[in-house]
Enzyme design. Sequence first.
Site, PDB file in Angstrom:
ATOM      1  N   PRO A   9      69.105  75.185   7.047  1.00  0.00           N
ATOM      2  CA  PRO A   9      67.923  75.418   6.915  1.00  0.00           C
ATOM      3  C   PRO A   9      66.579  74.030   7.356  1.00  0.00           C
ATOM      4  O   PRO A   9      67.180  73.144   6.520  1.00  0.00           O
ATOM      5  CB  PRO A   9      67.173  76.712   6.252  1.00  0.00           C
ATOM      6  CG  PRO A   9      68.424  76.123   5.462  1.00  0.00           C
ATOM      7  CD  PRO A   9      69.353  75.912   5.402  1.00  0.00           C
ATOM      8  N   ASN A  10      65.643  74.555   7.978  1.00  0.00           N
ATOM      9  CA  ASN A  10      65.045  72.795   8.682  1.00  0.00           C
ATOM     10  C   ASN A  10      65.010  72.076   8.552  1.00  0.00           C
ATOM     11  O   ASN A  10      64.367  71.127   9.203  1.00  0.00           O
ATOM     12  CB  ASN A  10      63.884  73.443   7.620  1.00  0.00           C
ATOM     13  CG  ASN A  10      63.067  74.449   6.924  1.00  0.00           C
ATOM     14  OD1 ASN A  10      62.376  75.092   7.916  1.00  0.00           O
ATOM     15  ND2 ASN A  10      63.193  74.942   5.744  1.00  0.00           N
ATOM     16  N   ARG A  17      59.101  67.556  10.296  1.00  0.00           N
ATOM     17  CA  ARG A  17      58.733  68.374   9.185  1.00  0.00           C
ATOM     18  C   ARG A  17      58.599  67.070   7.828  1.00  0.00           C
ATOM     19  O   ARG A  17      59.532  66.526   7.697  1.00  0.00           O
ATOM     20  CB  ARG A  17      59.849  69.418   8.360  1.00  0.00           C
ATOM     21  CG  ARG A  17      59.233  69.939   7.532  1.00  0.00           C
ATOM     22  CD  ARG A  17      60.377  70.989   7.164  1.00  0.00           C
ATOM     23  NE  ARG A  17      60.505  71.532   5.597  1.00  0.00           N
ATOM     24  CZ  ARG A  17      60.962  71.362   4.973  1.00  0.00           C
ATOM     25  NH1 ARG A  17      63.052  70.327   5.130  1.00  0.00           N
ATOM     26  NH2 ARG A  17      61.238  71.737   3.526  1.00  0.00           N
ATOM     27  N   TYR A  22      61.138  62.781   4.763  1.00  0.00           N
ATOM     28  CA  TYR A  22      62.973  63.010   5.425  1.00  0.00           C
ATOM     29  C   TYR A  22      63.333  61.902   6.888  1.00  0.00           C
ATOM     30  O   TYR A  22      63.650  61.929   7.443  1.00  0.00           O
ATOM     31  CB  TYR A  22      62.838  64.507   5.814  1.00  0.00           C
ATOM     32  CG  TYR A  22      62.658  65.289   5.104  1.00  0.00           C
ATOM     33  CD1 TYR A  22      63.614  65.483   4.071  1.00  0.00           C
ATOM     34  CD2 TYR A  22      62.106  66.467   4.505  1.00  0.00           C
ATOM     35  CE1 TYR A  22      63.377  66.494   3.078  1.00  0.00           C
ATOM     36  CE2 TYR A  22      61.757  67.235   3.817  1.00  0.00           C
ATOM     37  CZ  TYR A  22      62.713  67.340   2.586  1.00  0.00           C
ATOM     38  OH  TYR A  22      63.148  68.663   2.081  1.00  0.00           O
ATOM     39  N   ASN A  71      74.747  69.401   4.324  1.00  0.00           N
ATOM     40  CA  ASN A  71      73.386  69.455   3.525  1.00  0.00           C
ATOM     41  C   ASN A  71      72.899  70.582   3.854  1.00  0.00           C
ATOM     42  O   ASN A  71      72.644  71.101   4.741  1.00  0.00           O
ATOM     43  CB  ASN A  71      72.176  68.123   4.773  1.00  0.00           C
ATOM     44  CG  ASN A  71      71.510  68.457   4.791  1.00  0.00           C
ATOM     45  OD1 ASN A  71      70.900  69.487   3.461  1.00  0.00           O
ATOM     46  ND2 ASN A  71      70.733  67.494   4.439  1.00  0.00           N
ATOM     47  N   ASP A  84      80.229  79.917  -3.106  1.00  0.00           N
ATOM     48  CA  ASP A  84      81.799  80.178  -3.230  1.00  0.00           C
ATOM     49  C   ASP A  84      82.354  79.696  -2.110  1.00  0.00           C
ATOM     50  O   ASP A  84      83.548  79.906  -2.055  1.00  0.00           O
ATOM     51  CB  ASP A  84      81.425  82.164  -3.572  1.00  0.00           C
ATOM     52  CG  ASP A  84      80.932  82.361  -4.168  1.00  0.00           C
ATOM     53  OD1 ASP A  84      81.257  81.549  -5.324  1.00  0.00           O
ATOM     54  OD2 ASP A  84      80.885  83.164  -4.603  1.00  0.00           O
ATOM     55  N   GLU A  98      78.770  66.646   0.114  1.00  0.00           N
ATOM     56  CA  GLU A  98      77.486  67.526  -0.242  1.00  0.00           C
ATOM     57  C   GLU A  98      76.332  66.055  -0.277  1.00  0.00           C
ATOM     58  O   GLU A  98      76.456  65.141  -1.030  1.00  0.00           O
ATOM     59  CB  GLU A  98      76.680  68.050  -2.036  1.00  0.00           C
ATOM     60  CG  GLU A  98      75.334  68.754  -1.540  1.00  0.00           C
ATOM     61  CD  GLU A  98      74.989  68.752  -2.935  1.00  0.00           C
ATOM     62  OE1 GLU A  98      74.209  69.926  -3.530  1.00  0.00           O
ATOM     63  OE2 GLU A  98      76.264  69.321  -3.269  1.00  0.00           O
ATOM     64  N   LEU A 101      69.455  64.362   2.649  1.00  0.00           N
ATOM     65  CA  LEU A 101      68.174  62.659   2.760  1.00  0.00           C
ATOM     66  C   LEU A 101      67.088  62.456   1.274  1.00  0.00           C
ATOM     67  O   LEU A 101      67.366  61.601   1.685  1.00  0.00           O
ATOM     68  CB  LEU A 101      66.991  63.286   4.056  1.00  0.00           C
ATOM     69  CG  LEU A 101      67.918  63.635   5.215  1.00  0.00           C
ATOM     70  CD1 LEU A 101      67.788  64.333   6.429  1.00  0.00           C
ATOM     71  CD2 LEU A 101      69.170  62.415   6.101  1.00  0.00           C
ATOM     72  N   SER A 102      66.317  63.368   0.965  1.00  0.00           N
ATOM     73  CA  SER A 102      66.023  63.320  -0.208  1.00  0.00           C
ATOM     74  C   SER A 102      66.545  63.249  -1.311  1.00  0.00           C
ATOM     75  O   SER A 102      67.616  63.390  -1.322  1.00  0.00           O
ATOM     76  CB  SER A 102      64.670  63.708  -0.320  1.00  0.00           C
ATOM     77  OG  SER A 102      64.926  64.515  -0.588  1.00  0.00           O
TER      78      SER A 102
END
Length: 142
Positions: A9-10, A17, A22, A71, A84, A98, A101-102
């Site tokens: 998301p986003n 954003r 980011y 991500n 899961d 995984e 960015l931050s």
Amino acid sequence: MKIQVINGPNLNFLGKREPEIYGTASLAELEAELSAAAPGHELQFFQSNSEADLIELIQQCFETKTAVILNPGAFTHYSYALRDACATLTSAGVKLIEVHLSNPHAREEFRRNSVISPVATAVIAGLGFDSYRLALIALTRD
């Protein structure tokens, strides 16, 4: 090697954003940079704000034994369903890295816990686009 890059998301709002966190580059720019950095490898890109879409794609990666750079965005902190799906993938020996960015550990308290990290092959965070590049290197050097 086939690698699926999945953004939650986003992340479609990269460059728009909170650029101070980011960065100013877009998701399309990230995808172009990763593609250029992986000659001879088949990268596929996917972004969704929907938890169900992300889970379904990870399940497809399980079926095809496709490595994943993920991500999970805000799902990092609370999506047990996504966790899961990731656990199913990695328990079958398929690598999932995984990325963030931050650095979530240097941010708000609620961002410091990942339900994905314990089932991921590795975690890379806090390096901007380099987090993805390093994940790509880790997956393609074997």
